[in-house]
Design a protein around this motif. Structure first.
Motif, PDB file in Angstrom:
ATOM      1  N   GLN A 168       0.848  -1.190   0.000  1.00 15.86           N
ATOM      2  CA  GLN A 168       0.000   0.000   0.000  1.00 15.86           C
ATOM      3  C   GLN A 168       0.887   1.245   0.000  1.00 15.86           C
ATOM      4  O   GLN A 168       1.982   1.239   0.556  1.00 15.86           O
ATOM      5  N   ILE A 169       0.400   2.311  -0.608  1.00 17.16           N
ATOM      6  CA  ILE A 169       1.219   3.503  -0.787  1.00 17.16           C
ATOM      7  C   ILE A 169       1.683   4.094   0.544  1.00 17.16           C
ATOM      8  O   ILE A 169       2.832   4.514   0.674  1.00 17.16           O
ATOM      9  N   GLU A 170       0.811   4.103   1.541  1.00 18.61           N
ATOM     10  CA  GLU A 170       1.201   4.632   2.846  1.00 18.61           C
ATOM     11  C   GLU A 170       2.340   3.813   3.451  1.00 18.61           C
ATOM     12  O   GLU A 170       3.310   4.364   3.982  1.00 18.61           O
ATOM     13  N   ALA A 171       2.245   2.497   3.345  1.00 23.41           N
ATOM     14  CA  ALA A 171       3.290   1.616   3.864  1.00 23.41           C
ATOM     15  C   ALA A 171       4.578   1.785   3.060  1.00 23.41           C
ATOM     16  O   ALA A 171       5.677   1.789   3.631  1.00 23.41           O
ATOM     17  N   ALA A 172       4.464   1.928   1.747  1.00 22.38           N
ATOM     18  CA  ALA A 172       5.646   2.122   0.903  1.00 22.38           C
ATOM     19  C   ALA A 172       6.395   3.392   1.310  1.00 22.38           C
ATOM     20  O   ALA A 172       7.625   3.381   1.423  1.00 22.38           O
ATOM     21  N   CYS A 173       5.657   4.455   1.548  1.00 27.89           N
ATOM     22  CA  CYS A 173       6.295   5.716   1.963  1.00 27.89           C
ATOM     23  C   CYS A 173       7.005   5.545   3.291  1.00 27.89           C
ATOM     24  O   CYS A 173       8.133   6.007   3.468  1.00 27.89           O
ATOM     25  N   ARG A 174       6.355   4.857   4.224  1.00 30.20           N
ATOM     26  CA  ARG A 174       6.974   4.646   5.540  1.00 30.20           C
ATOM     27  C   ARG A 174       8.215   3.787   5.414  1.00 30.20           C
ATOM     28  O   ARG A 174       9.223   4.045   6.070  1.00 30.20           O
ATOM     29  N   ILE A 175       8.186   2.753   4.596  1.00 34.58           N
ATOM     30  CA  ILE A 175       9.347   1.889   4.382  1.00 34.58           C
ATOM     31  C   ILE A 175      10.526   2.711   3.865  1.00 34.58           C
ATOM     32  O   ILE A 175      11.653   2.585   4.349  1.00 34.58           O
ATOM     33  N   ILE A 176      10.267   3.555   2.884  1.00 33.54           N
ATOM     34  CA  ILE A 176      11.343   4.353   2.287  1.00 33.54           C
ATOM     35  C   ILE A 176      11.907   5.344   3.295  1.00 33.54           C
ATOM     36  O   ILE A 176      13.122   5.539   3.386  1.00 33.54           O
ATOM     37  N   ILE A 177      11.034   5.962   4.073  1.00 35.49           N
ATOM     38  CA  ILE A 177      11.505   6.883   5.110  1.00 35.49           C
ATOM     39  C   ILE A 177      12.400   6.139   6.103  1.00 35.49           C
ATOM     40  O   ILE A 177      13.479   6.618   6.468  1.00 35.49           O
ATOM     41  N   LEU A 178      11.983   4.960   6.514  1.00 35.18           N
ATOM     42  CA  LEU A 178      12.782   4.165   7.449  1.00 35.18           C
ATOM     43  C   LEU A 178      14.099   3.710   6.820  1.00 35.18           C
ATOM     44  O   LEU A 178      15.142   3.695   7.489  1.00 35.18           O
TER      45      LEU A 178
END
Length: 108
Positions: free
Chosen positions: A77-87
């Motif tokens: 999901q896009i929200e999870a993808a963004c969080r993964i990249i930030i991490l």
């Protein structure tokens, strides 16, 4: 010869220079402007705005968007993808700082 930082061609090598319009960025990534807007809503990228208020993206931001697209294309999901990249970016920065501190302590 003027200092390197004042030459206009230096912007060609600047990963943070907001050179790409939303339409061009979406075209380069093979996605839609809505996808880029969603990345902004999830705080992965914050494009600069032109004087006319149009979003402008840097090469660095396009790399983040491309990584997000890879994750979304594999079902994240896009929200999870963004969080993964930030991490991922936070981890990379922490590892860089750790290595720098380790190098300083062994050379002192």
């Amino acid at each position: 010869m003027p200092p390197r930082s004042t030459r206009p061609v230096d912007k060609l090598d600047d990963d943070d220079y907001p050179a790409y319009t939303m339409g061009r960025a979406a075209e380069m990534l093979g996605t839609t402007p809505a996808f880029l807007r969603a990345l902004g809503e999830h705080r992965l990228i914050t494009p600069l705005r032109s004087e006319g208020g149009h979003r402008r993206y840097s090469r660095y931001q396009l790399r983040l968007a491309a990584r997000a697209r890879e994750l979304v294309d594999t079902g994240t999901q896009i929200e999870a993808a963004c969080r993964i990249i930030i991490l991922e970016n936070q981890l990379e920065e922490a590892q860089r700082i750790n290595e720098e501190l380790h190098t300083r302590s062994t050379t002192s």
